[in-house]
Design an enzyme around this catalytic site. Structure first.
Site, PDB file in Angstrom:
ATOM      1  N   HIS A  17       0.917  -1.147  -0.025  1.00 22.52           N
ATOM      2  CA  HIS A  17      -0.022  -0.002  -0.065  1.00 22.52           C
ATOM      3  C   HIS A  17       0.919   1.132   0.121  1.00 22.52           C
ATOM      4  O   HIS A  17       1.844   1.151   0.714  1.00 22.52           O
ATOM      5  CB  HIS A  17      -1.039   0.018   1.347  1.00 22.52           C
ATOM      6  CG  HIS A  17      -1.876  -1.277   1.447  1.00 22.52           C
ATOM      7  ND1 HIS A  17      -3.009  -1.384   0.689  1.00 22.52           N
ATOM      8  CD2 HIS A  17      -1.788  -2.274   2.144  1.00 22.52           C
ATOM      9  CE1 HIS A  17      -3.511  -2.522   1.072  1.00 22.52           C
ATOM     10  NE2 HIS A  17      -2.812  -3.030   2.036  1.00 22.52           N
ATOM     11  N   TYR A 138      -9.005  38.829  -7.234  1.00 22.90           N
ATOM     12  CA  TYR A 138      -9.950  38.124  -8.030  1.00 22.90           C
ATOM     13  C   TYR A 138     -10.228  38.873  -9.486  1.00 22.90           C
ATOM     14  O   TYR A 138     -10.377  38.476 -10.477  1.00 22.90           O
ATOM     15  CB  TYR A 138     -11.307  38.160  -7.224  1.00 22.90           C
ATOM     16  CG  TYR A 138     -12.709  37.730  -8.041  1.00 22.90           C
ATOM     17  CD1 TYR A 138     -12.724  36.272  -8.275  1.00 22.90           C
ATOM     18  CD2 TYR A 138     -13.401  38.576  -8.549  1.00 22.90           C
ATOM     19  CE1 TYR A 138     -13.795  35.928  -8.927  1.00 22.90           C
ATOM     20  CE2 TYR A 138     -14.615  38.126  -9.445  1.00 22.90           C
ATOM     21  CZ  TYR A 138     -14.699  36.836  -9.477  1.00 22.90           C
ATOM     22  OH  TYR A 138     -15.676  36.473 -10.183  1.00 22.90           O
ATOM     23  N   LYS A 142     -10.003  37.383 -13.071  1.00 23.53           N
ATOM     24  CA  LYS A 142     -11.037  37.140 -14.071  1.00 23.53           C
ATOM     25  C   LYS A 142     -10.963  37.710 -15.336  1.00 23.53           C
ATOM     26  O   LYS A 142     -11.321  37.099 -16.357  1.00 23.53           O
ATOM     27  CB  LYS A 142     -12.317  38.183 -13.286  1.00 23.53           C
ATOM     28  CG  LYS A 142     -13.563  37.871 -14.114  1.00 23.53           C
ATOM     29  CD  LYS A 142     -14.590  39.068 -13.270  1.00 23.53           C
ATOM     30  CE  LYS A 142     -15.996  38.659 -14.243  1.00 23.53           C
ATOM     31  NZ  LYS A 142     -17.020  39.787 -13.534  1.00 23.53           N
TER      32      LYS A 142
END
Length: 219
Positions: A17, A138, A142
């Site tokens: 694993h 932002y 954008k």
């Protein structure tokens, strides 16, 4: 008896694993523990804060958000971690300042083949937004997204992992930086810093080596 092998010490085994930093004979769900012990010293698992940990071995990327505990003592890679009943559940792998990760089955995870692609890790600054391989305020992001929307998408060449105080994100970009894919994890986390490995060189000699955050890929 469960066995754990640190990737930073060459312990990756594709037959076992695999989790960030370790290969093991068992798959422990480490999300269920609230207290762990190392050398009989007990430590509480930190609530609502995680560590993004990862290994890069044999062109494979193994990353996940893992629980972590605070400890003011220096713990070495490979030191055993036990539950309250005395069962070994993991080993020391990654740290961030005085926080140590608990590696095993964690929270959100990312398992990738790195053949022909790269992966990069960033701290996501508070208040910033992300597009592809960049972060900014932002309004800037954008505009970036609007600009890139005119381009046709190409093959993924890079993944970017963004780790923030309140959210984590993974983006994928093409050669032009156009965002092809995005995942969001609504959990706050930190990135690990390099740990130290004490390696025995001779019968009476030791040397401290700075390990990489993950095992080096095979060449």
């Amino acid at each position: 008896m469960a066995m754990f092998y640190a990737h930073a010490l060459g312990g990756y085994d594709e037959n076992l694993h695999a989790f960030p930093g370790i290969s093991s004979t068992v798959a422990n769900d480490v999300r269920k523990y609230s207290v762990v012990s190392v050398y009989n010293n007990k430590y509480d698992i930190v609530k609502d804060k995680y560590m993004w940990c990862y290994s890069q071995v044999n062109k494979r990327y193994i990353g996940a958000l893992l629980p972590m505990f605070e400890c003011n003592e220096y713990l070495q890679i490979g030191d055993p971690i036990h539950d309250q009943e005395g069962n070994q559940i993991s080993i020391i792998t990654y740290r961030h300042k005085n926080y140590y990760a608990l590696s095993g089955i964690g929270y959100e995870s990312l398992d990738l083949c790195l053949e022909g692609v790269g992966i990069h890790h960033h701290v996501l600054e508070t208040g910033n937004a992300v597009y592809g391989k960049v972060q900014h305020d932002y309004s800037t992001i954008k505009e970036k997204a609007k600009e890139m929307s005119t381009l046709s998408p190409g093959p993924i060449i890079d993944y970017h992992v963004w780790i923030g105080d309140c959210i984590c994100q993974v983006t994928a970009v093409d050669v032009h930086g156009k965002e092809i894919m995005r995942m969001r994890f609504k959990k706050g986390a930190v990135l690990p810093i390099p740990n130290l490995v004490k390696v025995k060189l001779g019968e009476n000699d030791t040397e401290n080596l700075s390990s990489t955050i993950s095992a080096a890929p095979s060449r």
